[in-house]
Design an enzyme around this catalytic site. Sequence first.
Site, PDB file in Angstrom:
ATOM      1  N   ASP B  95       0.830  -1.318  -0.013  1.00  0.00           N
ATOM      2  CA  ASP B  95      -0.068   0.015  -0.055  1.00  0.00           C
ATOM      3  C   ASP B  95       0.883   1.124  -0.049  1.00  0.00           C
ATOM      4  O   ASP B  95       0.452   2.349  -0.721  1.00  0.00           O
ATOM      5  CB  ASP B  95      -0.987  -0.028   1.187  1.00  0.00           C
ATOM      6  CG  ASP B  95      -2.353  -0.407   0.921  1.00  0.00           C
ATOM      7  OD1 ASP B  95      -2.884  -0.165  -0.124  1.00  0.00           O
ATOM      8  OD2 ASP B  95      -3.134  -0.878   1.696  1.00  0.00           O
ATOM      9  N   ILE B  98       1.446   2.405  -3.484  1.00  0.00           N
ATOM     10  CA  ILE B  98       0.361   2.326  -4.191  1.00  0.00           C
ATOM     11  C   ILE B  98      -0.393   3.761  -3.900  1.00  0.00           C
ATOM     12  O   ILE B  98      -0.580   4.163  -2.595  1.00  0.00           O
ATOM     13  CB  ILE B  98      -0.870   1.506  -4.199  1.00  0.00           C
ATOM     14  CG1 ILE B  98      -0.200   0.123  -4.450  1.00  0.00           C
ATOM     15  CG2 ILE B  98      -1.994   1.570  -5.124  1.00  0.00           C
ATOM     16  CD1 ILE B  98      -1.069  -1.014  -4.252  1.00  0.00           C
ATOM     17  N   GLU B 134      -6.930   1.228   1.004  1.00  0.00           N
ATOM     18  CA  GLU B 134      -6.020   2.380   1.555  1.00  0.00           C
ATOM     19  C   GLU B 134      -6.234   3.589   0.260  1.00  0.00           C
ATOM     20  O   GLU B 134      -5.563   3.656  -0.413  1.00  0.00           O
ATOM     21  CB  GLU B 134      -4.739   2.367   2.076  1.00  0.00           C
ATOM     22  CG  GLU B 134      -4.090   3.538   2.578  1.00  0.00           C
ATOM     23  CD  GLU B 134      -2.720   3.175   3.136  1.00  0.00           C
ATOM     24  OE1 GLU B 134      -2.234   1.988   3.685  1.00  0.00           O
ATOM     25  OE2 GLU B 134      -1.809   4.027   2.969  1.00  0.00           O
ATOM     26  N   ASP B 136      -5.692   7.034  -1.056  1.00  0.00           N
ATOM     27  CA  ASP B 136      -4.893   8.202  -0.614  1.00  0.00           C
ATOM     28  C   ASP B 136      -5.607   9.377  -1.286  1.00  0.00           C
ATOM     29  O   ASP B 136      -5.464  10.646  -0.489  1.00  0.00           O
ATOM     30  CB  ASP B 136      -3.779   8.080  -1.444  1.00  0.00           C
ATOM     31  CG  ASP B 136      -2.814   6.894  -1.195  1.00  0.00           C
ATOM     32  OD1 ASP B 136      -2.654   6.789   0.351  1.00  0.00           O
ATOM     33  OD2 ASP B 136      -2.587   5.922  -1.995  1.00  0.00           O
ATOM     34  N   HIS B 180     -14.356   8.933 -17.997  1.00  0.00           N
ATOM     35  CA  HIS B 180     -15.001   9.045 -19.333  1.00  0.00           C
ATOM     36  C   HIS B 180     -13.944  10.380 -20.176  1.00  0.00           C
ATOM     37  O   HIS B 180     -13.594  11.040 -19.535  1.00  0.00           O
ATOM     38  CB  HIS B 180     -16.185  10.056 -19.139  1.00  0.00           C
ATOM     39  CG  HIS B 180     -17.418   8.861 -18.473  1.00  0.00           C
ATOM     40  ND1 HIS B 180     -18.178   8.141 -19.412  1.00  0.00           N
ATOM     41  CD2 HIS B 180     -17.825   8.752 -17.304  1.00  0.00           C
ATOM     42  CE1 HIS B 180     -18.839   7.364 -18.680  1.00  0.00           C
ATOM     43  NE2 HIS B 180     -18.696   8.006 -17.442  1.00  0.00           N
ATOM     44  N   CYS B 222     -13.311   5.909 -23.201  1.00  0.00           N
ATOM     45  CA  CYS B 222     -13.465   6.159 -24.765  1.00  0.00           C
ATOM     46  C   CYS B 222     -12.247   6.704 -25.606  1.00  0.00           C
ATOM     47  O   CYS B 222     -11.782   7.721 -24.878  1.00  0.00           O
ATOM     48  CB  CYS B 222     -14.950   6.805 -24.948  1.00  0.00           C
ATOM     49  SG  CYS B 222     -16.322   6.106 -24.086  1.00  0.00           S
ATOM     50  N   SER B 248     -15.420   2.934 -25.205  1.00  0.00           N
ATOM     51  CA  SER B 248     -15.232   1.704 -24.698  1.00  0.00           C
ATOM     52  C   SER B 248     -16.623   1.253 -24.066  1.00  0.00           C
ATOM     53  O   SER B 248     -17.292   2.278 -23.659  1.00  0.00           O
ATOM     54  CB  SER B 248     -14.128   1.974 -23.632  1.00  0.00           C
ATOM     55  OG  SER B 248     -12.867   2.035 -24.152  1.00  0.00           O
ATOM     56  N   SER B 250     -19.288  -1.017 -21.541  1.00  0.00           N
ATOM     57  CA  SER B 250     -19.338  -1.467 -20.013  1.00  0.00           C
ATOM     58  C   SER B 250     -19.754  -2.944 -20.234  1.00  0.00           C
ATOM     59  O   SER B 250     -20.142  -3.484 -21.163  1.00  0.00           O
ATOM     60  CB  SER B 250     -20.308  -0.827 -19.211  1.00  0.00           C
ATOM     61  OG  SER B 250     -21.563  -0.656 -19.655  1.00  0.00           O
TER      62      SER B 250
END
Lengths: 581, 450
Positions: B95, B98, B134, B136, B180, B222, B248, B250
Amino acid sequence: MATTDVEHKRGQLAALTMAAVVIVVGVPLWWGTTGAQRAWLPVSQMKQLSKLQLQLRVDVEVVFARGTLSPEQQRKLPLTQTQHEEHVADADTHLKYSHETTYRMATIMEEDALNRPTAAEADVSLHMLGESRFGSIVAYVIPESSPLLPEDVSVYIGQRRTAVLRIGTEMRVSKTLTQFLFQLELRVKQVLQVMSVSHADIITVSDRVRHRPGYRESSPEPGLGCKADGVAFQSSPGYDITFSLLNPDPKSHNLQWDIKGAVQSYIRPLLTKLAPVADFSVDSQILYYATLGVNFFDAGLNGYTLNADSLAHVINPLEATLGSNAASSNPLLNFVLYVPDAHHSPLYIRSHRKQGVASNAFHSARWGGIMVYNVKAHYGPHSECPDNINVNMAKVMGVFLAQLRLMLGVRSPEISPGFLVAPRGNAGLADWELDRLMWSRSVENIAKAATTISSLAQLLEHIGDIVINEDIGQQLSSSVTALQLAVAELQAGKLGSALQYSKAAVLASERAFFDPSVFSVSYLSDEQKFAIYIPLVLLFCVPVLLSLLKMSSEASQRVADDSDARIRMPRWTEEHSNIST
Amino acid sequence: MCVCVRHWAGLANILLPRSVQGFCTMKLLSLLCLFSVYLVVWSNNIETKAGQFFSSGHTNNWAVLVCTSRFWFNYRHVANTLSVYRSVKRLGIPDSHIVLMLADDMACNHRNPKPATVFSHKNMELNVYGDDVEVDYRGYEVTVENFLRVLTGRMPPSTPRSKRLLSDDRSNILIYLTGHGGNGFLKFQDSEEISNVELADAFEQMWQKRRYNELLFIIDTCQGASMYERFYSPNLMALASSQVGEDSLSHQPDLAIGVHLMDRYTFYLLEFLEDIHPASTANMNDLFKVCPKSQCVSTPGHRTDLFLRDPGSVLITDFFGSVRKVELTTETINLTITEEPVKERPMHGDLQKERQSYIDQLPVSEIIHQQQSRVKCKHVLAAVRKGHHEIQQNGVAMGRNCVSHSLRTQWMLCVRMTFSKRMSITFSLLKPVFFQPIKVTPNSICAIEA
């Protein structure tokens, strides 16, 4: 008719005034307010910094003890000698090393020191005689018959900045002084390779900092370079060191570790010595019920083993539990002492060849080290209540200190046969090792600051929207100045101040580069600019432009009329003249 | 391998101007080319065999995972990001390495029928929220500015370590973005957008400051391919879910939750990552094959021309995992034990200092897992009301987890939750019990037990 004329004139005047206002006031105002703010920067100097041109000077003092030179040779002995060595690594990297060698005879006090029974004692008493400067080296030449060094040893490298050289046979047979000095010079060069700045170190460091795409392929020994410098941390103004004791089984053993005392007696001396290089903060913690998260293999009665393959997976799960100092952004060094639980004890680390490791420890590049410490032998006869066990801190710190040296980039040089290097002692670091570290750190800092500054210059050139305010301009200027000073100090052989200047240069350049205000989100694509300006410009400029166009067409009309009139004029005169003749 | 190629190319360059006439040169060049190709292939084989492990020069891994859209109907973007987060964490990136940015908190959304969960698969099969997330940067902190600041490192000095990308010249960084987007931009929070030029400039600044060794950029949006078009910094590899002009799509609609749970590209990406383990040898070419048009409907794109290594030799775990390079410590320093007299700790008068400690933490994660068994939940609640259980004040733990009892009497402990009046009263009533450490002396323990 007259009123329309006046109206017409007034209209023209208004349009012209508007156009003038737009051009004189509007355009500069727009230009001045929409451009990115740029403080004055020493751009040309900043760009020059992309080339690394350094000259490193090492002062060497060669002291002859009694019985090494004949009186006649003593008289002819030159005072100083300078040797240059130049390396051109690539188009941008020029490195020059100059060794300033001073020759003199030993003083009486030094003679006394050299007459001590052992080399270690001589080393200590020679050190007492005078303070040695960072980066300088004193080589004492002793006669072949001197009992100071053991039989097979010809060079002794002390804990400080001194080396003791015994005259070899090839020196003894040389007839003239120049031959003798030449032979000596070769020997001194070998000593310098161990004790002082080496080209290989410098080039690895500067390559690492300034690596360009594809540098790895072109470096002469890729494997060596990567492996050697991969372990050590980058140069940083500060480091945070955390010692953690992992006790997964507090039910069986209650561990006592005197970390405070151990840090005080084993780690502090090293850190004090390293104070010119960086600041260190040390803390410690004990974690209960923290496990390593990998499987141990049962090796029967001999205990359990942790294979080298699984070591790589030990650190990441562990890291989540270790925590970190939230307030600082310095690199973090972790040193973990793991005491296996009673059911998996004793635990031994096995290498890839299934052999044991004497230290029972391993380290990971730029992270720290882990040591497994077995306590099963210390269990009391009745193991119902937890045993109080004292951890042997000297043993543990011996391992951690060696790992700390690796992490900080202190590398033991290759020792040629005939050399004897004094043990490091409790400080864990000889003075000349510190010097080596300081050499490479100063070069690293200089390279780092230079890269930062020159890349910022490049960015400013490339990305027009970056805002540079006065404060950052000042930071950059001071960084450039500090950098120039550092380079000059290196050239003068003043290692201590060179390192300090280089640190200041790095700090200032990083602060300038990472300043929150150097940040542009003001990028707008051309379409967006068009969309923003069109409503403003159209409303205002179209009437003005149209009237200007109209005026210009009118003016051209008038000019055409005038010229028509002028063309007609001579024709008329011609006719007139014709008539007259 | 590169040395060879460069060598031959250099030779060809030298030969070219000096050579006699065109025909001869052509012949020679083609021969050289053939030879160099042979060399490349040959050395390639050797290299792939000779320990791919050391081929990448990195010592640490970082991941920046960003979901840029808010609102309930964008549930899938949060789920995308969280599932990538789960994968990289499973493969070993801790973590602390990241940086997770989530623009909305779906787990605590009022429309979430299952509070404290975010599902990535239909029929609520896989909860990617879990007990240890976690985050951030959350909510309105997820802005273009903050994202670029994370990348370039231009933070105010007060920023904590967990919010920084403290990478160095030996870091491999994975950057995953979802949201998006359109041709050349990605929307953040419905209020601003990041353009591909800004992103490319940010990467260049990272490269100039040597903030990465290699960087893998993945975007699921997209017209995703438009985002990596402008990149120009070296050692970048980029993947996108769709080409310019494509949307793109879903995946995984869920009737109970009422929205789509994932995007197609990320769904198949994760399916691919499921088979990866820290020691697997799958390489980037395998990653490029993920989600063909038959599955994705859009055409995933990738860009490797800036990357110096051959994608076939780059392991997935070079970016998605973190395999530490360890060495055994062979050198030790013999320390002599200094026989210092053990200093007596200065004795303070108040040896009889009362020891204060915290009682057990409220078993929040247990409560979440045992939601179904209402009896147990009731029991815990009753215990709390009686004041037998106390929890240590732990803002982070409270913020991450939501405790829910039933839909009627929702009793949530979300930090970002807006308390209704009645609830806040309940909360304030509970507060002294919850947050005050109590003195533990034998007597007081007895008192509680009684």
